[in-house]
Structures are given as structure tokens and as C-alpha cells.
Design an enzyme around this catalytic site. Structure first.
Site, PDB file in Angstrom:
ATOM      1  N   THR A  40       0.850  -1.192   0.000  1.00 34.61           N
ATOM      2  CA  THR A  40       0.000   0.000   0.000  1.00 34.61           C
ATOM      3  C   THR A  40       0.883   1.239   0.000  1.00 34.61           C
ATOM      4  O   THR A  40       2.019   1.200   0.470  1.00 34.61           O
ATOM      5  CB  THR A  40      -0.925   0.036   1.237  1.00 34.61           C
ATOM      6  OG1 THR A  40      -1.740   1.207   1.181  1.00 34.61           O
ATOM      7  CG2 THR A  40      -0.154   0.057   2.541  1.00 34.61           C
ATOM      8  N   GLY A  88      -1.546   5.864   6.439  1.00 29.86           N
ATOM      9  CA  GLY A  88      -2.525   5.622   7.510  1.00 29.86           C
ATOM     10  C   GLY A  88      -2.776   4.139   7.693  1.00 29.86           C
ATOM     11  O   GLY A  88      -2.837   3.632   8.817  1.00 29.86           O
ATOM     12  N   ASP A 108      -8.326  -3.074   0.788  1.00 29.87           N
ATOM     13  CA  ASP A 108      -9.192  -2.154   0.061  1.00 29.87           C
ATOM     14  C   ASP A 108     -10.365  -1.804   0.971  1.00 29.87           C
ATOM     15  O   ASP A 108     -10.958  -2.690   1.595  1.00 29.87           O
ATOM     16  CB  ASP A 108      -9.682  -2.756  -1.257  1.00 29.87           C
ATOM     17  CG  ASP A 108     -10.066  -1.660  -2.249  1.00 29.87           C
ATOM     18  OD1 ASP A 108      -9.390  -0.606  -2.268  1.00 29.87           O
ATOM     19  OD2 ASP A 108     -11.064  -1.827  -2.976  1.00 29.87           O
ATOM     20  N   PHE A 112      -7.182   9.216   9.077  1.00 30.07           N
ATOM     21  CA  PHE A 112      -6.960   9.669   7.696  1.00 30.07           C
ATOM     22  C   PHE A 112      -8.271   9.549   6.929  1.00 30.07           C
ATOM     23  O   PHE A 112      -9.289   9.086   7.461  1.00 30.07           O
ATOM     24  CB  PHE A 112      -5.847   8.835   7.047  1.00 30.07           C
ATOM     25  CG  PHE A 112      -6.192   7.373   6.885  1.00 30.07           C
ATOM     26  CD1 PHE A 112      -6.650   6.879   5.670  1.00 30.07           C
ATOM     27  CD2 PHE A 112      -6.066   6.484   7.942  1.00 30.07           C
ATOM     28  CE1 PHE A 112      -6.973   5.536   5.519  1.00 30.07           C
ATOM     29  CE2 PHE A 112      -6.380   5.131   7.800  1.00 30.07           C
ATOM     30  CZ  PHE A 112      -6.831   4.661   6.579  1.00 30.07           C
ATOM     31  N   GLY A 113      -8.234   9.968   5.677  1.00 31.04           N
ATOM     32  CA  GLY A 113      -9.394   9.813   4.800  1.00 31.04           C
ATOM     33  C   GLY A 113     -10.667  10.434   5.352  1.00 31.04           C
ATOM     34  O   GLY A 113     -10.701  11.614   5.722  1.00 31.04           O
ATOM     35  N   ARG A 117     -11.209  -2.099   9.602  1.00 27.82           N
ATOM     36  CA  ARG A 117      -9.871  -2.667   9.378  1.00 27.82           C
ATOM     37  C   ARG A 117      -9.466  -3.553  10.562  1.00 27.82           C
ATOM     38  O   ARG A 117      -8.913  -4.632  10.377  1.00 27.82           O
ATOM     39  CB  ARG A 117      -8.852  -1.525   9.188  1.00 27.82           C
ATOM     40  CG  ARG A 117      -7.433  -1.986   8.875  1.00 27.82           C
ATOM     41  CD  ARG A 117      -6.607  -0.871   8.268  1.00 27.82           C
ATOM     42  NE  ARG A 117      -7.144  -0.445   6.987  1.00 27.82           N
ATOM     43  CZ  ARG A 117      -7.845   0.675   6.802  1.00 27.82           C
ATOM     44  NH1 ARG A 117      -8.071   1.526   7.790  1.00 27.82           N
ATOM     45  NH2 ARG A 117      -8.345   0.959   5.610  1.00 27.82           N
TER      46      ARG A 117
HETATM   47  P1  IMP Z   1      -8.439   2.586  -0.644  1.00 24.90           P
HETATM   48  O1  IMP Z   1      -8.776   1.371   0.164  1.00 24.90           O
HETATM   49  O2  IMP Z   1      -6.999   2.947  -0.494  1.00 24.90           O
HETATM   50  O3  IMP Z   1      -8.920   2.487  -2.071  1.00 24.90           O
HETATM   51  O4  IMP Z   1      -9.197   3.764   0.074  1.00 24.90           O
HETATM   52  C1  IMP Z   1     -10.400   4.306  -0.342  1.00 24.90           C
HETATM   53  C2  IMP Z   1     -10.617   5.641   0.293  1.00 24.90           C
HETATM   54  O5  IMP Z   1     -11.190   5.439   1.574  1.00 24.90           O
HETATM   55  C3  IMP Z   1      -9.357   6.474   0.468  1.00 24.90           C
HETATM   56  O6  IMP Z   1      -9.655   7.813   0.203  1.00 24.90           O
HETATM   57  C4  IMP Z   1      -9.026   6.301   1.928  1.00 24.90           C
HETATM   58  O7  IMP Z   1      -8.425   7.457   2.460  1.00 24.90           O
HETATM   59  C5  IMP Z   1     -10.392   6.066   2.541  1.00 24.90           C
HETATM   60  N1  IMP Z   1     -10.270   5.169   3.683  1.00 24.90           N
HETATM   61  C6  IMP Z   1      -9.822   3.889   3.673  1.00 24.90           C
HETATM   62  N2  IMP Z   1      -9.799   3.405   4.933  1.00 24.90           N
HETATM   63  C7  IMP Z   1     -10.219   4.408   5.725  1.00 24.90           C
HETATM   64  C8  IMP Z   1     -10.360   4.533   7.126  1.00 24.90           C
HETATM   65  O8  IMP Z   1     -10.081   3.625   7.925  1.00 24.90           O
HETATM   66  N3  IMP Z   1     -10.810   5.730   7.562  1.00 24.90           N
HETATM   67  C9  IMP Z   1     -11.118   6.756   6.721  1.00 24.90           C
HETATM   68  N4  IMP Z   1     -10.969   6.709   5.430  1.00 24.90           N
HETATM   69  C10 IMP Z   1     -10.524   5.531   4.924  1.00 24.90           C
END
Ligand code: IMP
Length: 187
Positions: free
Chosen positions: A7, A11, A66, A142-143, A171
Site C-alpha cells: 500500500t 494511515g 481495500d 486519515f481519509g 480494518r
Molecule cells: P483505498 O482502500 O486505499 O482504495 O481507500 C479508499 C478511500 O477510503 C481512500 O480515500 C481512503 O483514504 C479512505 N479510507 C480507507 N480506509 C479508511 C479509514 O479507515 N478511515 C477513513 N478513510 C478511509
């Protein structure tokens, strides 16, 4: 054992490392850019990623992650498109989409993909239900963390200490399933 984490999301690295460490597992971040397909489910994205990584002979055991946030009144949007939405309109943009919507129920979902040295692949799912609030709150995580309050709490993921988020998060739950699997296998 040492597990490679594929990854680029810092975060995720921090959360997965903190969850695995107490069980004696170490984590190395692998700087491999795994292609993400356009798919309807997180599971399909993870399946594709694992097959691709295996084909590239990426060193195992490895984990990919993911995740996404699914808003009920938006029929699960942004869901599998969470990254694209985050990187374009951002959490503030999602709040704007929800401006006139009262029912703010949402859930975070995480699918972890595990590729073992024998070439077998395994998936583990975790979900955390909650709601989207009306503003951004908190500096942690994050996110979408600043706009999501998990059920049973009055603080956003971004306001919770990392250990508390990891205990109840999508997660964290997916990782508990993965840990049970690897301990059963004696890995
Ligand atoms: P990906 O799994 O990296 O494709 O993430 C998808 C989107 O969801 C990204 O913008 C991440 O920042 C957000 N995201 C993934 N996991 C979390 C989390 O645990 N908290 C908040 N945002 C998340």
C-alpha cells in the site's frame, strides 16, 4: 512472521502495523504500485490485486487492503469509489452531497487480501457501522475519519485514540479475522 504490506497509504501502514505488532508479527511496506480495477465490490478489487501480485512474483506473505465508506441513503456511494471521491471532492464534498439528507447512516468496510508463500489467497472482511456527521471533527486518522462516528460513540474516528479506532474499526475487525486464520494455520 514478517508480512509485506502492499500500500502507499501511510494511515493503513500505521494501523495494520499497530494491530499486528502485539501478536509478534512485523510489517514491511512494499513500494509496489498494484493496479486497481474499476469494479462493483471491494472483494473484486482485492481478488484482482492478489492475482496480479502473485503473477509479478511479489514476495509473500503479503497483505493488501481495500476499504471504503458506504452511505445508506446514497445507495452505498461512494463505496468502491471512495478513493476517487476522496481525491476529487474530498470529505467536504461528500458532506455537501448529504446536506439535505437527515438519515446519515453509513458503514465502513474493509477487505484484506492475504497471499501466502504457497500461492494460496484468502480474504477477510470487516465492517463498522455508524453515521456521517455534518462537519469535519478531529485531527487523527486519515481519509473520511473526521466525518464518521461509529455506533455507540460520540466522537469521530479522527477524535479517537488509534488503539480505540483499531479495536472497533472495519480494518481492525478484518484483521482480527485474518489473525485468527493465521494462528489456526500455525503461521
Ligand atoms: P483505498 O482502500 O486505499 O482504495 O481507500 C479508499 C478511500 O477510503 C481512500 O480515500 C481512503 O483514504 C479512505 N479510507 C480507507 N480506509 C479508511 C479509514 O479507515 N478511515 C477513513 N478513510 C478511509
Amino acid at each position: 512472521m514478517n508480512i509485506n504490506l502492499v500500500t502507499s497509504n501511510q494511515g493503513k501502514v500505521e494501523e495494520l502495523t499497530a494491530i499486528l505488532r502485539p501478536f509478534g508479527h512485523t510489517v514491511s511496506q512494499l513500494p509496489v504500485k498494484c493496479p486497481e480495477i474499476q469494479a462493483m465490490t471491494l472483494e473484486e478489487v482485492v481478488d484482482f490485486g492478489l492475482t496480479w501480485l502473485h503473477g509479478q512474483k511479489t514476495p509473500a506473505p503479503l497483505i493488501i487492503d481495500d476499504a471504503g465508506v458506504f452511505v445508506e441513503k446514497l445507495q452505498g456511494f461512494p463505496g468502491v469509489y471512495s478513493r476517487y471521491v476522496h481525491d476529487t471532492i474530498g470529505p467536504q464534498g461528500l458532506l455537501r452531497q448529504l446536506e439535505h439528507i437527515e438519515d446519515r447512516q453509513a458503514s465502513f468496510k474493509c477487505v484484506l487480501g492475504l497471499l501466502l508463500e504457497d500461492g494460496t489467497t484468502h480474504k477477510f472482511v470487516g465492517e463498522c457501522k455508524g453515521r456521517i456527521i455534518h462537519e469535519m471533527r478531529g485531527d487523527g486518522g486519515f481519509g473520511y475519519d473526521p466525518i464518521f462516528i461509529p455506533d455507540g460513540f460520540d466522537r469521530t474516528f479522527a477524535e479517537l485514540p488509534p488503539e480505540e479506532k483499531n479495536e472497533i474499526s472495519h480494518r481492525g475487525r478484518a484483521m482480527q479475522n485474518l489473525l485468527a486464520f493465521i494462528s489456526e494455520k500455525g503461521l
